[in-house]
Design an enzyme around this catalytic site. Structure first.
Site, PDB file in Angstrom:
ATOM      1  N   HIS A  62       1.418   2.667 -11.598  1.00 19.67           N
ATOM      2  CA  HIS A  62       0.317   2.898 -10.659  1.00 19.67           C
ATOM      3  C   HIS A  62       0.027   4.399 -10.708  1.00 19.67           C
ATOM      4  CE1 HIS A  62       0.668  -1.086  -8.380  1.00 19.67           C
ATOM      5  NE2 HIS A  62       1.446  -1.160  -9.443  1.00 19.67           N
ATOM      6  N   HIS A  77      -7.935   1.956 -10.159  1.00 19.58           N
ATOM      7  CA  HIS A  77      -7.258   2.943 -10.991  1.00 19.58           C
ATOM      8  C   HIS A  77      -8.233   3.624 -11.962  1.00 19.58           C
ATOM      9  CE1 HIS A  77      -2.958   0.996 -10.495  1.00 19.58           C
ATOM     10  NE2 HIS A  77      -3.406   1.535  -9.381  1.00 19.58           N
ATOM     11  N   ALA A 134     -10.137  11.569   3.432  1.00 23.52           N
ATOM     12  CA  ALA A 134      -9.281  12.074   4.507  1.00 23.52           C
ATOM     13  C   ALA A 134      -8.387  13.167   3.957  1.00 23.52           C
ATOM     14  CB  ALA A 134      -8.396  10.947   5.050  1.00 23.52           C
TER      15      ALA A 134
HETATM   16  P1  FAD Z   1      -7.929  11.433  -4.153  1.00 27.21           P
HETATM   17  O1  FAD Z   1      -6.561  11.283  -3.619  1.00 27.21           O
HETATM   18  O2  FAD Z   1      -8.896  10.349  -3.928  1.00 27.21           O
HETATM   19  O3  FAD Z   1      -8.493  12.800  -3.529  1.00 27.21           O
HETATM   20  C1  FAD Z   1      -9.851  13.173  -3.568  1.00 27.21           C
HETATM   21  C2  FAD Z   1     -10.198  13.882  -2.267  1.00 27.21           C
HETATM   22  O4  FAD Z   1     -11.429  14.592  -2.430  1.00 27.21           O
HETATM   23  C3  FAD Z   1     -10.405  12.936  -1.087  1.00 27.21           C
HETATM   24  O5  FAD Z   1      -9.671  13.383   0.025  1.00 27.21           O
HETATM   25  C4  FAD Z   1     -11.908  12.987  -0.837  1.00 27.21           C
HETATM   26  O6  FAD Z   1     -12.290  12.751   0.495  1.00 27.21           O
HETATM   27  C5  FAD Z   1     -12.230  14.398  -1.279  1.00 27.21           C
HETATM   28  N1  FAD Z   1     -13.638  14.580  -1.677  1.00 27.21           N
HETATM   29  C6  FAD Z   1     -14.365  13.819  -2.519  1.00 27.21           C
HETATM   30  N2  FAD Z   1     -15.604  14.339  -2.661  1.00 27.21           N
HETATM   31  C7  FAD Z   1     -15.650  15.451  -1.903  1.00 27.21           C
HETATM   32  C8  FAD Z   1     -16.648  16.428  -1.658  1.00 27.21           C
HETATM   33  N3  FAD Z   1     -17.836  16.373  -2.246  1.00 27.21           N
HETATM   34  N4  FAD Z   1     -16.358  17.441  -0.809  1.00 27.21           N
HETATM   35  C9  FAD Z   1     -15.145  17.536  -0.214  1.00 27.21           C
HETATM   36  N5  FAD Z   1     -14.158  16.638  -0.421  1.00 27.21           N
HETATM   37  C10 FAD Z   1     -14.409  15.609  -1.263  1.00 27.21           C
HETATM   38  N6  FAD Z   1      -1.649   4.216  -6.761  1.00 27.21           N
HETATM   39  C11 FAD Z   1      -0.319   4.043  -6.729  1.00 27.21           C
HETATM   40  O7  FAD Z   1       0.406   4.767  -7.387  1.00 27.21           O
HETATM   41  N7  FAD Z   1       0.244   3.039  -5.982  1.00 27.21           N
HETATM   42  C12 FAD Z   1      -0.513   2.196  -5.227  1.00 27.21           C
HETATM   43  O8  FAD Z   1       0.036   1.313  -4.549  1.00 27.21           O
HETATM   44  C13 FAD Z   1      -1.922   2.377  -5.249  1.00 27.21           C
HETATM   45  N8  FAD Z   1      -2.711   1.555  -4.518  1.00 27.21           N
HETATM   46  C14 FAD Z   1      -4.036   1.870  -4.395  1.00 27.21           C
HETATM   47  C15 FAD Z   1      -4.800   1.150  -3.484  1.00 27.21           C
HETATM   48  C16 FAD Z   1      -6.122   1.505  -3.247  1.00 27.21           C
HETATM   49  C17 FAD Z   1      -6.929   0.740  -2.242  1.00 27.21           C
HETATM   50  C18 FAD Z   1      -6.705   2.587  -3.967  1.00 27.21           C
HETATM   51  C19 FAD Z   1      -8.126   2.989  -3.728  1.00 27.21           C
HETATM   52  C20 FAD Z   1      -5.955   3.283  -4.911  1.00 27.21           C
HETATM   53  C21 FAD Z   1      -4.620   2.949  -5.121  1.00 27.21           C
HETATM   54  N9  FAD Z   1      -3.812   3.671  -6.001  1.00 27.21           N
HETATM   55  C22 FAD Z   1      -2.464   3.438  -6.019  1.00 27.21           C
HETATM   56  C23 FAD Z   1      -4.360   4.762  -6.827  1.00 27.21           C
HETATM   57  C24 FAD Z   1      -3.993   6.167  -6.358  1.00 27.21           C
HETATM   58  O9  FAD Z   1      -3.797   6.213  -4.965  1.00 27.21           O
HETATM   59  C25 FAD Z   1      -5.102   7.151  -6.767  1.00 27.21           C
HETATM   60  O10 FAD Z   1      -5.322   7.045  -8.150  1.00 27.21           O
HETATM   61  C26 FAD Z   1      -4.759   8.601  -6.474  1.00 27.21           C
HETATM   62  O11 FAD Z   1      -4.388   8.746  -5.123  1.00 27.21           O
HETATM   63  C27 FAD Z   1      -5.947   9.502  -6.794  1.00 27.21           C
HETATM   64  O12 FAD Z   1      -5.647  10.852  -6.497  1.00 27.21           O
HETATM   65  P2  FAD Z   1      -6.723  11.996  -6.748  1.00 27.21           P
HETATM   66  O13 FAD Z   1      -6.058  13.278  -6.409  1.00 27.21           O
HETATM   67  O14 FAD Z   1      -7.295  11.843  -8.103  1.00 27.21           O
HETATM   68  O15 FAD Z   1      -7.930  11.719  -5.729  1.00 27.21           O
END
Ligand code: FAD
Length: 561
Positions: A543, A500, A85
């Protein structure tokens, strides 16, 4: 969506991607495109409801990645969730805002990432942050809520509030090795018992995700475009020997495939379980793996997708003698090794002896793509963090819920490492994700010891007077005083991913297996960066979101902001 050329293309509008999009588009002359596979969840109650944790799971905004059958656990698959999203995983996460132990971030610099240390990063943790003083929100029960303003930002886009307060304090003081109250676990020292902030807009009482903080208030910037429901397939390259990205091949919501051009950089922010796969689809990775799927190697970088580290989450449940309604209070404790292991010195000595064998086992499991020598070095750093610097070795969350107490716990820094690789040249195919949960026995021991610690807390007054019997697993399933073996089945049959995952595009010198340098640029390219959770070289005790936000905020060489 009429343009087809931008200065910067950011792939993924998640937690990290929207920070970078925001900071780059602050400069009016810079054009930025963000590509996102999911859609807007601004009005999705499964997202906005601050008590709705879990409601979004297995809906169309959850990637729900599947692992391979986990041979060292119960032999079955695990689901690793991630948000699909605008706002990414920050739209479905638990909203907990907890950083890391300072010494853990300093360790990033120790392995050769110049400038990546706690002191340098603290201003960037604060830069994002808009801490909302609980005293301003009288409907929160602010009793006992404390924070140190020196460690918080008050003017950034991301709104945080503090959790509710109660007293487990007296109980933690009475444990054999007491665990002290820590008024602010976000200041670089996490050890102790604490309350913690959440990413919540206090006034509106809705989730404060990355889109609400970093995108919506800025959405009318004319130089910032977002393409939703658009799937990135691979990076495209300019002709010639050097690896210079020219743009990104995408499949639009109407099903057409096209290429968008980037004049400056392509920035991957698709998360730790997608960015390594996108690199492989683009010809960056291990030639032996790429050739299986007839992908031409553009850059020989065999450690892409290696070093996958996650944690294992288990729970114990107890009856409560009080009823808790309309409350979502959570209490965290972060015991150090000395507090968790009754015989910490002996545990440390035994683990130290095993590290060479651990390193050899991880290396051989991935065909020596990561080297035993380097792994030993990383494990030794981790050992020092645990047994010399006294980082928290487990996290224990206690949540009163209705007429029960729910606990969740995990060893903070498992040693097991796995991998993720593509399984097909089709960009929509599922990847092979193998975290190798419980491959190394210390990881089980830490998980067992955290469970014993929880039983101890529930036996200790005054808290013991408020709690009833243990309902899961219960003493008939895991006897009082059970050894590690006695706990193993319950733990391995009931754990879940702690969600994580990190380090699949690790920031480290190339000689020791890194994929990006300390400016987050992929080795061998002149203009491709990765800015998401994939780059964290080592697991953190907090986290992930706080650290992911700060990593994206950090001004580094060539960051463009
Ligand atoms: P993301 O935020 O996952 O962003 C990746 C984005 O890329 C997504 O929007 C995805 O749709 C998009 N994407 C992927 N592939 C493609 C593609 N091929 N083309 C176009 N778009 C694509 N952390 C905390 O600090 N506190 C918490 O309470 C916590 N609880 C959690 C609970 C759950 C259920 C989960 C799953 C994680 C939790 N985490 C928590 C961990 C934390 O939220 C994540 O580690 C962090 O948000 C990851 O950020 P990111 O930028 O690496 O990736």
């Amino acid at each position: 969506t009429s343009h087809s050329t931008y200065d910067y293309i950011i792939v993924g509008s998640g937690t990290s991607g929207l920070v970078v999009a925001n900071r780059l588009s602050e400069q009016k002359n810079t054009t930025v495109l963000v590509i996102e596979a999911g859609g807007s969840v601004y009005n999705n109650p499964n997202v906005t409801d601050t008590l709705g944790y879990g409601k979004a799971f297995d809906t169309d905004i959850d990637w729900a990645y599947k692992t391979t059958d986990q041979e060292y656990a119960s032999g079955t698959q695990q689901t690793v969730r991630a948000g699909k999203a605008l706002g990414g995983t920050s739209t479905i996460n638990g909203m907990v805002y907890l950083r890391a132990q300072a010494a853990q971030i300093d360790a990033w610099e120790t392995v050769g990432n110049k400038g990546w240390n706690w002191k340098n990063m603290l201003p960037y943790f604060k830069k994002s942050e808009q801490f909302q003083d609980p005293a301003q929100y009288p409907f929160l029960d602010g009793s006992g809520v404390a924070f140190d303003p020196a460690y918080h930002g008050f003017t950034g886009p991301l709104k945080l509030n503090d959790g509710l307060a109660q007293k487990l304090n007296a109980t933690y003081q009475k444990l054999e090795v007491p665990v002290q109250y820590n008024p602010d676990p976000n200041g670089g020292d996490m050890v102790g018992y604490s309350l913690f902030p959440m990413t919540v807009h206090s006034e509106l009482n809705i989730r404060e995700d990355a889109a609400r903080a970093f995108y919506y208030p800025y959405h009318n910037r004319t130089n910032l475009h977002v393409w939703l429901h658009t799937h990135a397939n691979k990076i495209t390259w300019k002709d010639g020997h050097n690896a210079v990205a020219s743009g990104v091949e995408v499949t639009l919501s109407n099903g057409t495939t096209t290429v968008v051009k980037a004049t400056r950089e392509v920035i991957l922010a698709t998360g730790a379980l997608k960015s390594p796969v996108l690199l492989e689809l683009s010809g960056v990775g291990n030639p032996d793996i790429l050739s299986k799927y007839k992908i031409t190697t553009k850059i020989n970088l065999p450690t892409v997708g290696e070093n996958l580290q996650d944690q294992m989450n288990n729970g114990l449940q107890f009856d409560s003698k009080t009823s808790y309604y309309n409350k979502s209070a959570d209490y965290v404790s972060y015991p150090s090794a000395a507090q968790l292991f009754p015989n910490s010195t002996a545990v440390g000595a035994e683990l130290l002896r095993k590290l060479p064998a651990y390193a050899a086992q991880v290396a051989s499991a991935n065909g020596n793509i990561t080297k035993a020598r380097d792994l030993y070095h990383f494990f030794k750093i981790q050992w020092n963090l645990i047994f010399k610097y006294g980082i928290p070795v487990a996290e224990i969350l206690l949540e009163p819920s209705g007429t029960m107490y729910d606990t969740e716990y995990w060893g903070s820094v498992p040693f097991s490492r796995g991998s993720i690789h593509l399984s097909s040249a089709d960009p929509t195919a599922a990847a092979v994700i193998d975290p190798k949960y419980f491959m190394l026995d210390f990881d089980l021991h830490a998980q067992v010891q955290a469970a014993r610690f929880i039983r101890e807390v529930f036996k200790t007054k005054p808290f013991a007077d408020m709690a009833g019997a243990e309902t899961s697993p219960g003493l008939s399933t895991v006897a009082a005083g059970a050894n590690d073996e006695g706990w193993a089945d319950f733990i391995k049959d009931n754990f879940r991913s702690n969600f994580h995952p990190i380090s699949t595009v690790a920031m480290m010198p190339k000689e020791i297996g890194g994929v990006v340098d300390s400016s987050l640029k992929v080795y061998g390219t002149s203009n491709v960066r990765v800015v998401d959770a994939s780059v964290l070289p080592f697991q953190v005790c907090g986290h992930l979101q706080s650290t992911v936000y700060a990593v994206a905020e950090l001004k580094r060489e060539g960051s463009g902001y």
